[in-house]
Enzyme design. Structure first.
Site, mmCIF file in Angstrom:
data_model
loop_
_atom_site.group_PDB
_atom_site.id
_atom_site.type_symbol
_atom_site.label_atom_id
_atom_site.label_comp_id
_atom_site.label_asym_id
_atom_site.label_seq_id
_atom_site.Cartn_x
_atom_site.Cartn_y
_atom_site.Cartn_z
ATOM 1 N N SER A 135 -34.616 -60.295 -112.966
ATOM 2 C CA SER A 135 -34.649 -59.830 -111.582
ATOM 3 C C SER A 135 -35.000 -61.005 -110.681
ATOM 4 C CB SER A 135 -35.720 -58.747 -111.435
ATOM 5 O OG SER A 135 -35.959 -58.450 -110.082
ATOM 6 N N TYR A 139 -44.786 -56.403 -112.424
ATOM 7 C CA TYR A 139 -43.341 -56.511 -112.592
ATOM 8 C C TYR A 139 -42.871 -57.934 -112.295
ATOM 9 C CZ TYR A 139 -38.375 -55.315 -112.101
ATOM 10 O OH TYR A 139 -37.010 -55.264 -112.240
ATOM 11 N N LYS A 156 -41.170 -60.556 -115.023
ATOM 12 C CA LYS A 156 -39.847 -61.155 -114.828
ATOM 13 C C LYS A 156 -39.929 -62.684 -114.793
ATOM 14 C CE LYS A 156 -37.789 -57.295 -114.967
ATOM 15 N NZ LYS A 156 -36.957 -56.948 -116.129
#
Length: 172
Positions: A63, A76, A80
Site C-alpha cells: 500500500s 497498518y 506496510k
C-alpha cells in the site's frame, strides 16, 4: 510461478496512535506483515528446491501507506513499511537464484476495505489529491501483476510499482 499475497486487514478501528491498544496493533501486524513474511518464506523455500522451473516470482501487494503517515492507522502504515523492507530483503536474497520479488503499492482503491471512507476520499480526489482524478480499481493492480508475470520486469528485482493515480508524486 507463484505469487505471495495475503488480504490486507485494516485496523480494527481508526484511532490516534497514542490510543492504539496492544491487541489491535498485534492483530494488524499479524495479518499485514507476519503472515506475508512467513508465506513468502515458505514459498521461497519451495522455489529454491525447484531450480530451472519456469518463471518464479513473489509479488507482495502492499500500500502507499508504506510511506504515507496516517496517525489514525499507525499499525497498518508500519506493517506496510515493513513489507517494503521484506520485499527488498527477499529480492536481494533470491535474485541470484532466478526468483523475482516485487512489490505493488496501490493507493486509493475501490474495495470493501475503503468503502467506509468513500465520501472522505471522494472529496479529497475532487479537491486535487491525485494527478489522475479517479479511484483506483482492482484491475489497475491486476494489470501490473500481469506485466510482472509476463516477464516484462525480469531484470528489475525488488522493484516497487505504484497503482495510485500518481499519489506518490511529490507536487507543489
Amino acid at each position: 510461478m507463484c505469487s505471495s499475497t495475503t488480504r490486507a486487514s485494516p485496523p480494527p478501528r481508526r484511532v490516534d496512535l497514542i490510543e492504539l491498544e496492544e491487541a489491535e496493533y498485534r492483530q494488524v501486524m499479524e495479518v499485514n506483515l507476519n503472515a506475508v513474511f512467513f508465506l513468502s518464506q515458505a514459498v521461497a523455500r519451495r522455489m529454491l528446491k525447484q531450480p530451472g522451473e519456469s518463471r518464479r516470482i513473489i509479488i507482495n501487494i502492499s500500500s502507499v501507506s508504506a510511506e504515507f503517515a496516517s496517525p489514525d492507522r499507525a499499525a497498518y502504515c508500519m506493517a506496510k513499511a515493513g513489507m517494503g523492507m521484506l520485499t527488498q530483503l527477499l529480492a536481494a536474497r533470491l535474485a541470484g537464484e532466478g526468483i523475482g520479488v516485487y512489490e505493488i503499492r496501490p493507493g486509493i482503491t475501490a474495495t470493501d476495505m475503503t468503502a467506509p471512507v468513500k465520501e472522505k476520499y471522494d472529496r479529497m480526489i475532487a479537491n486535487g489529491l491525485l494527478p489522475m482524478p479517479r479511484w483506483g480499481q482492482p484491475e489497475d493492480v491486476a494489470r501490473i501483476v500481469a506485466a510482472i508475470v509476463a516477464g516484462h520486469f525480469d531484470y528489475a528485482p525488488g522493484q516497487v510499482f505504484y497503482a495510485d493515480g500518481g499519489l506518490h508524486i511529490r507536487r507543489l
